[in-house]
Design a protein around this motif. Sequence first.
Motif, PDB file in Angstrom:
ATOM      1  N   ASP A  36     -27.326  57.548  48.034  1.00 26.64           N
ATOM      2  CA  ASP A  36     -28.586  57.374  48.301  1.00 26.64           C
ATOM      3  C   ASP A  36     -29.466  57.750  46.844  1.00 26.64           C
ATOM      4  N   LYS A  37     -28.792  57.890  45.836  1.00 28.17           N
ATOM      5  CA  LYS A  37     -29.157  58.116  44.622  1.00 28.17           C
ATOM      6  C   LYS A  37     -30.290  57.025  44.050  1.00 28.17           C
ATOM      7  N   LYS A  38     -31.022  57.348  42.981  1.00 21.82           N
ATOM      8  CA  LYS A  38     -31.813  56.303  42.221  1.00 21.82           C
ATOM      9  C   LYS A  38     -31.294  55.790  41.365  1.00 21.82           C
ATOM     10  N   VAL A  39     -31.676  54.378  41.116  1.00 24.49           N
ATOM     11  CA  VAL A  39     -31.150  53.759  39.716  1.00 24.49           C
ATOM     12  C   VAL A  39     -32.238  53.101  39.165  1.00 24.49           C
ATOM     13  N   LEU A  40     -32.174  53.177  37.702  1.00 16.75           N
ATOM     14  CA  LEU A  40     -33.166  52.679  36.846  1.00 16.75           C
ATOM     15  C   LEU A  40     -32.863  51.721  36.084  1.00 16.75           C
ATOM     16  N   LEU A  41     -33.543  50.596  35.773  1.00 17.93           N
ATOM     17  CA  LEU A  41     -33.190  49.401  35.225  1.00 17.93           C
ATOM     18  C   LEU A  41     -34.384  48.795  34.177  1.00 17.93           C
ATOM     19  N   ALA A  42     -34.044  48.608  33.008  1.00 14.59           N
ATOM     20  CA  ALA A  42     -34.923  47.744  32.444  1.00 14.59           C
ATOM     21  C   ALA A  42     -34.908  46.415  32.581  1.00 14.59           C
ATOM     22  N   LEU A  43     -36.145  46.052  33.110  1.00 14.72           N
ATOM     23  CA  LEU A  43     -35.983  44.717  33.532  1.00 14.72           C
ATOM     24  C   LEU A  43     -36.899  43.716  32.530  1.00 14.72           C
ATOM     25  N   SER A  44     -36.302  42.820  31.806  1.00 16.03           N
ATOM     26  CA  SER A  44     -36.779  42.141  30.625  1.00 16.03           C
ATOM     27  C   SER A  44     -37.431  40.738  31.214  1.00 16.03           C
ATOM     28  N   GLY A  45     -36.880  40.444  32.438  1.00 20.01           N
ATOM     29  CA  GLY A  45     -37.198  39.079  32.857  1.00 20.01           C
ATOM     30  C   GLY A  45     -36.202  37.987  32.481  1.00 20.01           C
ATOM     31  N   GLY A  46     -35.093  38.306  31.535  1.00 17.24           N
ATOM     32  CA  GLY A  46     -34.201  37.419  31.069  1.00 17.24           C
ATOM     33  C   GLY A  46     -33.279  37.295  32.321  1.00 17.24           C
ATOM     34  N   VAL A  47     -32.440  36.304  32.257  1.00 20.48           N
ATOM     35  CA  VAL A  47     -31.522  35.969  33.347  1.00 20.48           C
ATOM     36  C   VAL A  47     -30.580  37.059  33.712  1.00 20.48           C
ATOM     37  N   ASP A  48     -30.020  38.108  33.000  1.00 26.39           N
ATOM     38  CA  ASP A  48     -29.065  38.702  33.406  1.00 26.39           C
ATOM     39  C   ASP A  48     -29.771  40.159  34.100  1.00 26.39           C
ATOM     40  N   SER A  49     -30.676  40.543  33.524  1.00 28.50           N
ATOM     41  CA  SER A  49     -31.347  41.720  34.120  1.00 28.50           C
ATOM     42  C   SER A  49     -32.158  41.439  35.332  1.00 28.50           C
ATOM     43  N   SER A  50     -32.699  40.057  35.458  1.00 35.19           N
ATOM     44  CA  SER A  50     -33.198  39.654  36.659  1.00 35.19           C
ATOM     45  C   SER A  50     -32.161  39.620  37.800  1.00 35.19           C
ATOM     46  N   VAL A  51     -31.050  39.060  37.268  1.00 34.84           N
ATOM     47  CA  VAL A  51     -29.924  38.762  38.527  1.00 34.84           C
ATOM     48  C   VAL A  51     -29.630  40.106  39.068  1.00 34.84           C
ATOM     49  N   VAL A  52     -29.082  41.146  37.894  1.00 32.17           N
ATOM     50  CA  VAL A  52     -28.973  42.399  38.270  1.00 32.17           C
ATOM     51  C   VAL A  52     -29.928  43.017  39.432  1.00 32.17           C
ATOM     52  N   ALA A  53     -31.265  43.112  38.789  1.00 35.70           N
ATOM     53  CA  ALA A  53     -32.496  43.318  39.764  1.00 35.70           C
ATOM     54  C   ALA A  53     -32.338  43.034  40.911  1.00 35.70           C
ATOM     55  N   ALA A  54     -32.189  41.611  41.300  1.00 39.11           N
ATOM     56  CA  ALA A  54     -32.163  41.086  42.602  1.00 39.11           C
ATOM     57  C   ALA A  54     -31.052  41.799  43.335  1.00 39.11           C
ATOM     58  N   LEU A  55     -29.887  41.810  42.809  1.00 35.74           N
ATOM     59  CA  LEU A  55     -28.654  42.345  43.313  1.00 35.74           C
ATOM     60  C   LEU A  55     -29.060  43.906  44.059  1.00 35.74           C
TER      61      LEU A  55
END
Length: 326
Positions: A36-55
């Motif tokens: 139940d911990k929090k996760v941080l992500l730098a979301l550039s809008g590129g393919v890889d970070s977007s897919v990781v964000a959606a997952l």
Amino acid sequence: MSCNIRPETMARISSREQAMAFIDEQVAEIRAQVGDKKVLLALSGGVDSSVVAALLIKAIGRKLICVHVNHGLMRKGESEQVIEIFQNQLDANLIYIDATDRFLDLLADVADPEKKRKIIGGEFIKVFNEQAAKLDDIEFLAQGTIYPDILESDGVKAHHNVGGLPKDMKLSLVEPVKLLFKDEVRVVGEALGLPHSMVHRQPFPGPGLGVRCLGAITRDRLHALREADAILREEFDKNGLAGKVWQYFIAVPDMKSVGVKDSKRYEGWPAIIRAINTKDAMTATVEEVPYAVLHHITNRITNEVEGINRVLFDLTPKPVGTIEWE
Ligand code: XMP
């Protein structure tokens, strides 16, 4: 899947069914890793970070905190698309930072390409760190590392030369697509319901339009470049070239020539069209864009974009030219 080597027995993900199975497996793994911990992500809008964000959104919802830093060097509409998809459609916990002024002020009068890259990379880390410091209870950092990043580097995503993310953050990494090749990441992205335009986005350098607004960046020339690039993309889309050509963009050099508009002398910059095909970006050939399309694009750019008075087409393969102008 905690190791960094793709097992030889791992089948390539090429169908929706395979992607769905991968997604189920990763959602379970992410939940097991993160709790139940929090996760941080730098979301550039590129393919890889977007897919990781959606997952991650699928796995842990708003416990994923996405930070989108707009460095002012994005293409037209890109930051807006990130907000629309992630904040409005996927209900992501998204922090949007418009750092345009910070970046452009630092870049003023800097003409050297390497210096420009360093400034953009360094400032990106600063902005991201400042934001991270304001957040409590973050224990994990998600990254869009993909398998070629591991094969080609020391295993830590260089984050498109925007400098890499801070190594002293003491966060554990969550890298759910690190054993996938790019085409597989795209299949997973489609299965997650991300829009086609995001999943099939052409490669875009981390320093963004900063490498295409040649020499010292000024706001007016950057604006002209962004508008001309948007016209090029729109016309490639309309004329069936967008899905066919590997990479296409505009570069605007820091030089003016004399032109004529409304019977008056009109000094302006040239917009240079680059449209190339390649497999691995090591060598590239030039797309034979139909002349009618080139004429139409020229007409639109010179009429619609303030400050541009010529359009040129770059016929140089790589080698001897690189893909970017920079
Ligand atoms: P060049 O200009 O070296 O570009 O022929 C090869 C490919 O790399 C892309 N490129 C970058 N990609 N971060 C990236 O992720 C960067 O800083 C960067 N600079 C160039 C370029 O767009 C081309 O596809």
